[in-house]
Enzyme design. Structure first.
Site, mmCIF file in Angstrom:
data_model
loop_
_atom_site.group_PDB
_atom_site.id
_atom_site.type_symbol
_atom_site.label_atom_id
_atom_site.label_comp_id
_atom_site.label_asym_id
_atom_site.label_seq_id
_atom_site.Cartn_x
_atom_site.Cartn_y
_atom_site.Cartn_z
ATOM 1 N N LYS A 139 0.843 -1.209 0.000
ATOM 2 C CA LYS A 139 0.000 0.000 0.000
ATOM 3 C C LYS A 139 0.876 1.256 0.000
ATOM 4 O O LYS A 139 2.089 1.171 0.251
ATOM 5 C CB LYS A 139 -0.905 -0.016 1.234
ATOM 6 C CG LYS A 139 -0.152 0.091 2.555
ATOM 7 C CD LYS A 139 -1.059 -0.176 3.748
ATOM 8 C CE LYS A 139 -0.267 -0.109 5.043
ATOM 9 N NZ LYS A 139 -1.049 -0.609 6.184
ATOM 10 N N TYR B 254 16.036 30.734 5.918
ATOM 11 C CA TYR B 254 14.888 31.524 6.361
ATOM 12 C C TYR B 254 14.978 31.823 7.860
ATOM 13 O O TYR B 254 15.291 30.941 8.662
ATOM 14 C CB TYR B 254 13.588 30.765 6.103
ATOM 15 C CG TYR B 254 13.115 30.873 4.670
ATOM 16 C CD1 TYR B 254 12.849 32.112 4.088
ATOM 17 C CD2 TYR B 254 12.918 29.734 3.908
ATOM 18 C CE1 TYR B 254 12.413 32.204 2.772
ATOM 19 C CE2 TYR B 254 12.470 29.805 2.596
ATOM 20 C CZ TYR B 254 12.221 31.057 2.037
ATOM 21 O OH TYR B 254 11.787 31.144 0.739
HETATM 22 C C1 LIG Z 1 -0.377 -1.663 6.781
HETATM 23 C C2 LIG Z 1 -1.011 -2.919 7.169
HETATM 24 C C3 LIG Z 1 -0.235 -4.056 7.397
HETATM 25 C C4 LIG Z 1 1.283 -4.044 7.365
HETATM 26 O O1 LIG Z 1 1.785 -3.459 8.542
HETATM 27 P P1 LIG Z 1 3.363 -3.300 8.827
HETATM 28 O O2 LIG Z 1 3.394 -2.800 10.217
HETATM 29 O O3 LIG Z 1 3.866 -2.323 7.837
HETATM 30 O O4 LIG Z 1 3.982 -4.634 8.659
HETATM 31 C C5 LIG Z 1 -0.898 -5.245 7.674
HETATM 32 N N1 LIG Z 1 -2.249 -5.287 7.736
HETATM 33 C C6 LIG Z 1 -3.016 -4.200 7.539
HETATM 34 C C7 LIG Z 1 -4.495 -4.326 7.620
HETATM 35 C C8 LIG Z 1 -2.426 -2.976 7.266
HETATM 36 O O5 LIG Z 1 -3.193 -1.901 7.085
#
Ligand SMILES: *Cc1c(COP(=O)(O)O)cnc(C)c1O
Length: 397
Positions: free
Chosen positions: A36, A279
């Site tokens: 993702k 800045y």
């Molecule tokens: C993002 C996510 C993961 C992965 O989590 P990590 O901590 O990056 O390993 C697993 N399950 C769900 C539902 C997530 O949203």
């Protein structure tokens, strides 16, 4: 094409090795590779195919757009839409062969209509159970009602049931065991209502790296006649969770960061005592000070909280950030580094050869300065920074 010298290098050999390390750490469960947020900022179009080649059958994304992009890169992988679908998205999910997570009856209505229209008899979904995080999923007091809604939706087939833990890296937190019990109970009650998934899944990187948890999830699958799966994300990209509590393992130091973020010196000047930089003049020279300019700023995702606190690597040494990070530019102090010249490489995240060893800056280090987590540091690297496949594997020393 922009020739602006600010880019990120993605090491696919490291990504594959991290995946293999996780596989070895988590026998008895399948691993869904979470890609993702554009593979946590690493470019899903590069990373997802490498993960599939390494053996990942399932890829996890958050939403439809990400799912369509990953589908284009990986025509045969299973792709889970982990944040469900929004109004009007069911048709595209079906068209692209994406598998939505569902927990609202509205999700079922959306899918039912789209599946009926396309003459699809049995569209696979995964049901999420809210076992205690209170973020998404069917609450325990709604299991039977949701199962009844599923029974009224013949176009849908429940292939998977999942849940998510809120503190899996806190090893002695009894909440995780409670969540697992709730998940077990939900699976039993779903089965009693005729919902029998072929896959159950839970957890993240911390879960995959905790043998007691992968064993428990494998046992849960066994008990309910389903395959078991865990969903690592961050660890694929080379960052171990920060375990705490009783039984916390030493950090898994074998995971290696997949992304290196680099830029180059585009200007140099020496300022005199009493002069300031950047800045609002927050950097004051107390002696003749050599400053290098880098074409990277907070619009690229270099957090402004690193102003006067962060550093980059130049010639294997640390060059502290001098003054405020600007939108597109950052000044660093190279007074103590000999021979810096225009075009020198500056490493924002990653490794650089020092005299006898490697100097490195990790997302954990930047996260500590910024008061956040490495996830946010990596996801913040903006679209203006092109991601390229690393040419050579140079950080293994
Ligand atoms: C993002 C996510 C993961 C992965 O989590 P990590 O901590 O990056 O390993 C697993 N399950 C769900 C539902 C997530 O949203």
């Amino acid at each position: 094409m922009s020739l602006r010298p600010t880019w990120a290098e993605i090491s696919l050999p490291r990504l594959r090795r991290n995946y293999a390390l996780l596989r070895a750490a988590a026998p008895g469960v399948e691993l869904m590779a979470v890609v993702k947020a554009n593979a946590y900022g690493h470019n899903a179009a590069l990373c997802a195919p490498a993960l599939v080649e390494s053996g990942a059958r399932w890829l996890g994304v958050t939403c439809l757009d990400e799912g369509i992009a990953v589908r284009q890169a990986c025509p045969d992988a299973r792709v889970l839409l982990m944040s469900g679908i929004w109004q009007g998205e069911a048709e595209a999910a079906i068209e692209h062969g994406l598998t939505p997570v569902v927990w609202e009856t509205a999700h079922l209505a959306e899918i039912k209509e789209a599946a009926a229209q396309r003459g699809i008899a049995s569209f696979a979904v995964h049901v999420e159970i809210d076992s205690g995080m209170s973020r998404q999923g069917v609450r325990l007091d709604r299991i039977e009602a949701f199962a009844a809604a599923l029974a009224r939706t013949p176009h849908i087939h429940v292939e998977g049931v999942m849940t998510h833990f809120h503190s899996p890296e806190v090893l002695d937190d009894p909440a995780t065991a409670r969540q697992l019990e709730n998940f077990d109970q939900a699976l039993a009650r779903l089965a009693a209502a005729g919902v029998t998934p072929s896959i159950v899944h839970a957890g993240n990187s911390a879960t995959a790296l905790t043998p007691a948890m992968t064993r428990a999830i494998a046992a849960l699958g066994n008990k309910h006649g389903a395959a078991a799966m865990v969903r690592p994300g961050l660890s694929l990209y080379g960052y171990a969770p920060r375990f705490s509590g009783e039984g916390a393992a030493a950090e898994n130091t074998e995971l290696q960061p997949v992304l290196a973020w680099k830029t180059r010196v585009i200007s140099l000047r020496t300022i005199e005592p009493g002069e300031t930089a950047g800045y609002n003049a927050t950097f004051h020279a107390e002696k003749p000070t050599r400053l290098a300019l880098l074409p990277v700023g907070y619009a690229d995702g270099l957090n402004r909280l690193l102003s006067n606190r962060g550093a980059v690597l130049i010639r294997g040494q640390r060059a502290p950030i001098a003054g405020r990070v600007s939108m597109d530019l950052t000044i660093v102090d190279v007074t103590d580094i000999d021979g810096v010249k225009l075009g020198d490489e500056a490493v924002i995240l990653g490794e650089q050869r020092a005299e006898r060893s490697w100097a490195r800056i990790t997302a954990d280090e930047l996260a500590a300065i910024e008061g956040t987590i490495p996830y946010e540091v990596l996801c913040a690297i903006g679209p203006r920074v092109p991601r390229r496949i690393a040419e050579d594997e140079n950080g293994d020393a």
